[in-house]
Design a protein around this motif. Structure first.
Motif, PDB file in Angstrom:
ATOM      1  N   ASP A  40       5.317   9.935  11.712  1.00 16.52           N
ATOM      2  CA  ASP A  40       5.491   8.815  10.804  1.00 16.52           C
ATOM      3  C   ASP A  40       6.270   7.707  11.522  1.00 16.52           C
ATOM      4  N   VAL A  41       6.838   6.760  10.777  1.00 15.35           N
ATOM      5  CA  VAL A  41       7.384   5.544  11.391  1.00 15.35           C
ATOM      6  C   VAL A  41       8.829   5.679  11.870  1.00 15.35           C
ATOM      7  N   ILE A  68       1.017   6.984  15.141  1.00 15.97           N
ATOM      8  CA  ILE A  68       1.608   6.870  13.810  1.00 15.97           C
ATOM      9  C   ILE A  68       0.489   6.874  12.776  1.00 15.97           C
ATOM     10  N   THR A  70      -0.740   8.714   8.638  1.00 17.32           N
ATOM     11  CA  THR A  70      -0.338   9.486   7.463  1.00 17.32           C
ATOM     12  C   THR A  70      -0.519  10.976   7.739  1.00 17.32           C
ATOM     13  N   ASN A 171       7.274   0.820   3.420  1.00 17.47           N
ATOM     14  CA  ASN A 171       7.613   0.709   4.850  1.00 17.47           C
ATOM     15  C   ASN A 171       7.151   1.903   5.673  1.00 17.47           C
ATOM     16  N   GLY A 172       6.289   2.751   5.094  1.00 10.27           N
ATOM     17  CA  GLY A 172       5.831   3.936   5.801  1.00 10.27           C
ATOM     18  C   GLY A 172       4.434   3.781   6.365  1.00 10.27           C
ATOM     19  N   THR A 173       3.698   4.881   6.351  1.00  7.97           N
ATOM     20  CA  THR A 173       2.383   4.921   6.993  1.00  7.97           C
ATOM     21  C   THR A 173       1.229   4.618   6.048  1.00  7.97           C
ATOM     22  N   ASN A 194       5.570  -3.700   5.925  1.00 10.09           N
ATOM     23  CA  ASN A 194       5.896  -3.582   7.355  1.00 10.09           C
ATOM     24  C   ASN A 194       6.423  -2.192   7.658  1.00 10.09           C
ATOM     25  N   ARG A 195       5.935  -1.615   8.745  1.00 11.09           N
ATOM     26  CA  ARG A 195       6.380  -0.278   9.133  1.00 11.09           C
ATOM     27  C   ARG A 195       7.808  -0.335   9.652  1.00 11.09           C
ATOM     28  N   ASP A 196       8.683   0.449   9.077  1.00 10.64           N
ATOM     29  CA  ASP A 196      10.091   0.433   9.475  1.00 10.64           C
ATOM     30  C   ASP A 196      10.719   1.746   9.039  1.00 10.64           C
ATOM     31  N   SER A 204      12.548   6.143   0.673  1.00 14.01           N
ATOM     32  CA  SER A 204      11.202   6.632   0.975  1.00 14.01           C
ATOM     33  C   SER A 204      10.585   7.416  -0.173  1.00 14.01           C
ATOM     34  N   ASP A 232       5.242   9.441   4.652  1.00 13.40           N
ATOM     35  CA  ASP A 232       4.056   9.912   5.366  1.00 13.40           C
ATOM     36  C   ASP A 232       2.804   9.890   4.501  1.00 13.40           C
TER      37      ASP A 232
END
Length: 439
Positions: A40-41, A68, A70, A171-173, A194-196, A204, A232
């Protein structure tokens, strides 16, 4: 070492590069010659992926890296790439300080108890089959697994019209969901896209409390619904067109009712609401209960008349597609349901809601407490299920007494169709716990 959904904990404490290396070695030593690997991120995932890959290669396994993605994308890729196993470096819905490892079979299902114990034993005993220098595993990048996942989802649903949907990626996948819904003709807007791996937009884990921004945004737009994922994207929860959070058991009941026909069964864990039973009853369908954990729900879906499985946590399994909880697929299924059958608020309103009470009790010895409760209920009640804690079913409702997996606590849950019956069952259950803690 393993919880119900893999290995998970704080980086540098419970989860280290040393542990990741050992798990990679153990998975390869168990005869898995081709392993799909992704993450994941979270930034700590870079280090842990390298450690897992090193362990796999050191014991002769070829590693197919997907980067990266899911968890359901990687889980589906195990079969797609003709691999023996998959490993996702992820802490799922945990805070950014954590990371972990999820192990998947070619069906998408998590490693079951026997496979998990085999891995844990090798790690405990430092027992690995190291390959000679000229037979080490290879490490290569695979880049088309996301497209393959998207195509399978698109083939599985048929929404009506061009519904407007808000996707809270968290901010995940889970950006795959937005792109799939767009390809299906939906009007899609995203939040926290945005992925962070520090998850700056919201925690999350998607819950009623953490999805306030999604709820507010949906309520002020023309969206039919909003959906949200964890880090994820194996989980999916939702808000209706008014911005109201959809209760988890209600969402489970909606999916179950849409999937089931007469004679079918739906796999659910022992802590699932009576609302699911009652939603299925008019269809001639029923529930079959499992231990808590998507691996146990997924295992039950291998039985031929089990057409769907779900956990109120937000894990939804359509076994004809995959036995991994698939958040993007669940989002597309929900959009299809709403676009074809009407507003989500009305669909949710058709699901019964029953009073439920919960508490946690501190105990010094969880094992002794649960043993005492089993002895007491065996003499007092006729319908007792001890597969995961102690679940007692009565004509009015049920209660569950279950030890916490991580804390010195016993958790008590009671539900019935009326408030007085719920209170009575709750009092009976807490009295049982109090009695054994005094022994």
């Amino acid at each position: 070492m393993f919880g119900t959904s893999g290995i998970r904990g704080p980086v540098g404490d419970a989860v280290t590069a040393e542990l990741a290396l050992a798990v990679g070695r153990a998975v390869a030593s168990e005869g898995n010659e081709r392993v799909v690997l992704g993450r994941d991120v979270r930034e700590s995932g870079r280090m842990l992926v390298d450690a897992v890959a090193a362990g796999l290669c050191e014991c002769g396994a070829d590693v197919h890296e997907v980067g990266i993605e899911t968890t359901p994308t990687l889980a589906r890729a195990v079969d797609y790439l003709d691999a023996d196993a998959g490993i996702v470096v992820t802490a799922s819905h945990n805070p950014p300080s954590d990371n972990g490892l999820k192990l998947r079979t070619p069906s998408g299902k998590a490693f079951g108890p026997e496979k998990r114990e085999a891995i844990a034993r090798r790690v405990r005993e430092d027992d690995y089959k190291l390959a000679p220098w000229d037979d080490l595993g290879d490490r290569q990048r695979c880049g088309d697994v996301r497209d393959a996942h998207a195509e399978r989802i698109i083939d599985a649903v048929d929404p009506d019209g061009t519904p407007s949907v808000v996707v809270d990626i968290g901010n995940g996948t889970g950006g795959l969901t937005a792109s799939v819904l767009d390809d299906l003709g939906c009007s899609v807007r995203t939040l926290h896209g945005n992925r962070d791996g520090s998850f700056p937009g919201r925690p999350s884990e998607p819950t009623r409390e953490t999805l306030e921004a999604l709820a507010t945004f949906v309520s002020r737009t023309d969206a039919l619904l909003g959906v949200a994922h964890d880090g994820d994207a194996d989980r999916m929860l939702a808000v209706d067109e008014t911005g109201t959070f959809v209760p988890k058991d209600s969402l489970l009941a909606l999916f179950a009712r849409a999937a089931a026909d007469e004679g079918d069964r739906i796999a659910v864990p022992v802590d699932t609401s009576l609302a699911v039973d009652d939603a299925l009853s008019p269809l001639g369908a029923s529930v079959t209960r499992t231990r808590v954990g998507d691996v146990f729900v997924a295992e039950r879906t291998t039985e031929p008349d089990v057409v769907f499985g779900g956990e109120p946590s937000g894990a939804w399994i359509w076994p004809a597609e995959t036995r991994c909880p698939d958040g993007p697929l669940a989002a597309a299924k929900l959009v299809e349901l709403v676009s074809n059958r009407g507003p989500l608020s009305e669909l949710v309103g058709s699901i019964p809601r029953y009073p439920i009470r919960r508490t946690s009790v501190d105990v010094t010895d969880k094992t002794a407490a649960m043993d005492g409760i089993r002895r007491r209920v065996a003499d007092r009640y006729a319908d007792v299920d001890t597969r995961d804690g102690v679940r007692v079913e009565t004509d009015d409702g049920w209660f569950l007494v279950r030890a916490s997996g991580t804390e010195p606590l016993v958790r008590v849950t009671a539900e019935a169709r009326t408030e007085p019956d719920t209170d009575r069952l709750f009092d009976e259950a807490t009295a049982l716990v109090a009695a054994v803690t005094r022994e």
